[in-house]
Design an enzyme around this catalytic site. Structure first.
Site, short mmCIF file in Angstrom:
data_model
loop_
_atom_site.label_atom_id
_atom_site.label_comp_id
_atom_site.label_asym_id
_atom_site.label_seq_id
_atom_site.Cartn_x
_atom_site.Cartn_y
_atom_site.Cartn_z
N GLY A 60 0.79 -1.29 0.04
CA GLY A 60 0.14 -0.11 -0.09
C GLY A 60 0.87 1.16 0.13
N GLY A 61 0.26 2.49 0.03
CA GLY A 61 0.94 3.59 -0.03
C GLY A 61 1.62 4.00 1.47
N MET A 62 1.20 3.25 2.30
CA MET A 62 1.93 3.63 3.64
C MET A 62 2.86 2.55 4.01
SD MET A 62 0.86 6.40 5.55
CE MET A 62 0.85 5.98 7.04
N VAL A 65 2.33 -5.25 3.80
CA VAL A 65 1.38 -6.26 4.67
C VAL A 65 1.98 -7.71 4.70
CG1 VAL A 65 -0.64 -7.30 5.57
CG2 VAL A 65 -0.75 -4.82 4.73
N LYS A 80 1.49 -5.12 9.63
CA LYS A 80 1.41 -3.88 8.44
C LYS A 80 2.68 -3.01 8.92
CE LYS A 80 -1.44 -0.24 7.00
NZ LYS A 80 -2.92 0.44 7.16
N ASP A 175 -12.31 7.55 5.80
CA ASP A 175 -11.80 7.09 4.58
C ASP A 175 -12.38 5.70 4.14
OD1 ASP A 175 -10.06 6.94 2.25
OD2 ASP A 175 -8.27 5.84 3.43
#
Length: 422
Positions: A60-62, A65, A80, A175
């Site tokens: 993901g962007g952050m 996982v 994560k 979100d």
């Protein structure tokens, strides 16, 4: 615990074969986790030797996982872990930690269970969560385009149950999107888990604020008008809008507001109305009984919008002819919901058609009135009318703007030519 020697997924001790590869499972004590050429975490043991990483699940962007084995608890977990560059940003780390705190304070069967927050040996941070086997709603929509009514109603009802406690505590998810709705398959239908509380807005007294005034947080396609403007006055009704946008996509195969860029999407959200679901989703049989539900959910003003996700779920279920409420439908077997909807829909559509005819509804394709009421134009403003301005953003430019800009451009060119001649 057992593992698959082909894909290295982890399974409970009573499992026999991998449902993905068909391989016979072996005890983890008889196997070793693989190594990954581009990721040294795979195969390593992290967080003080507690978590043994077996495979990459998603990016993901952050962060990334992983599926890992909790050597202390003897269970499979999801880790994560923030990307290295994200881990250097104090605000991102604080948001990540708040995701842990908020999720841990909201234990609910329809919110992903968060187990811990750890610092890793490579100077990043890990959120430890229950491991879920299933797929995101986004994956389902990419494959199937829309959901059948019974699956939609069951999913929406569980989402409403999962959000009620958060909203009662003045916590706004902020979100909600198909990527953050996870579907775990069961014999009776999907079991829903709401993911990612990292962008929450906590309106409770004394809560720490991490968002600068005027900053927009969320995904543009599912963002409410008040979110799009970064307004301070933002509450749980922003989540109502986002869930309505998800419902719209689930029945029409398209998002309610679309444009080529993020800013233009936000302008569209603030200044235009979506098509009725029955028109946008005609190819998929979206019923006209959903049209007034979506209209009420997409009111520009939060005060005029449906006040809760629970009521939205109730209205959607009733649009399909179901009796009761979302609490009745959340865990009803999907096959039973399907049978009830099939039996009820002819009467629902007949009533809706009769009501529309009695009210003298405009024919399909006719211009609809604006969803949100706004202030009347000032006297003499003959070129402006109510639907021109919504939430302070013009829906279309007044007629005087183009000539004025053209005149200004001509004057500017003349000035430049004069300066060059000198």
């Amino acid at each position: 615990m057992k593992t698959c020697s082909a894909c290295f997924r982890l399974f409970s001790q009573d499992s026999g074969f991998c449902p993905v590869d068909g391989q016979r499972l072996i005890p983890v004590a008889q196997a070793s986790p693989p190594r990954h050429p581009d990721d040294r975490r795979v195969g390593a043991t992290l967080c003080g030797g507690r978590y043994q990483v077996w495979r990459i699940v998603a990016d993901g962007g952050m962060g990334r996982v992983y599926q890992a084995l909790d050597l202390q608890a003897g269970r499979s977990v999801a880790l994560k872990i923030l990307h290295p560059e994200v881990a250097l940003d104090e605000v991102s780390v604080e948001r990540f930690h708040r995701e842990f705190e908020v999720s841990a304070s909201l234990p609910h069967e329809h919110i992903v269970e968060v187990l811990g927050f750890e610092k890793t040996e490579d100077d990043s941070f890990a959120l430890v969560m229950e491991y879920l086997e299933g797929e995101e709603l986004r994956t389902v929509l990419k494959r199937d385009k829309v959901l059948p009514p019974e699956r939609l109603v069951r999913m929406l009802s569980q989402v409403a149950l999962g959000l009620v406690e958060a909203h009662e505590r003045k916590v706004v998810h902020r979100d909600l999107k198909p990527d953050n709705i996870f579907l775990v398959g069961t014999h009776d239908g999907d079991r829903v888990k709401i993911l990612d509380f990292g962008s929450v807005r906590d309106n409770s007294e004394g809560a720490k604020k991490l968002t600068v005034v005027g900053t927009t947080i969320g995904s543009p396609f599912y963002m409410s008008p008040e979110q799009a403007q970064g307004l301070l006055a933002l509450d749980h009704r922003a989540d109502v809008w986002s869930v309505a946008a998800i419902v719209f996509e689930c029945v029409t195969g398209r998002v309610p507001f679309h444009a080529s860029t993020g800013p233009m999407i936000l302008v569209s959200i603030m200044g235009s109305n979506p098509l009725p679901p029955s028109e946008a989703g005609k190819a998929y049989g979206a019923p006209a009984s959903l049209d007034p539900v979506m209209e009420a959910a997409f009111m520009k003003s939060p005060e005029a919008r449906l006040p809760s996700v629970g009521l939205l779920a109730d209205r959607v279920g009733q649009a399909y002819g179901l009796a009761g409420s979302h609490r009745d439908w959340a865990h009803m077997p999907q096959k039973e919901l399907a049978a009830r909807i099939r039996a009820a829909m002819p009467a629902v559509l007949a009533r809706h058609q009769h009501g529309s005819a009695s009210a003298g509804a405009a024919p399909a394709g006719a211009e609809r009135p604006p969803i949100a009421a706004v202030a009347a134009p000032s006297p003499g403003a003959t070129d402006a009318f109510a639907e021109d301005i919504v939430m302070g953003v013009p829906q279309r430019l007044p007629r005087w703007v183009v000539p004025a800009l053209a005149s200004a451009a001509v004057l500017l060119c003349a000035l430049v030519a004069l300066l060059i001649a000198r």
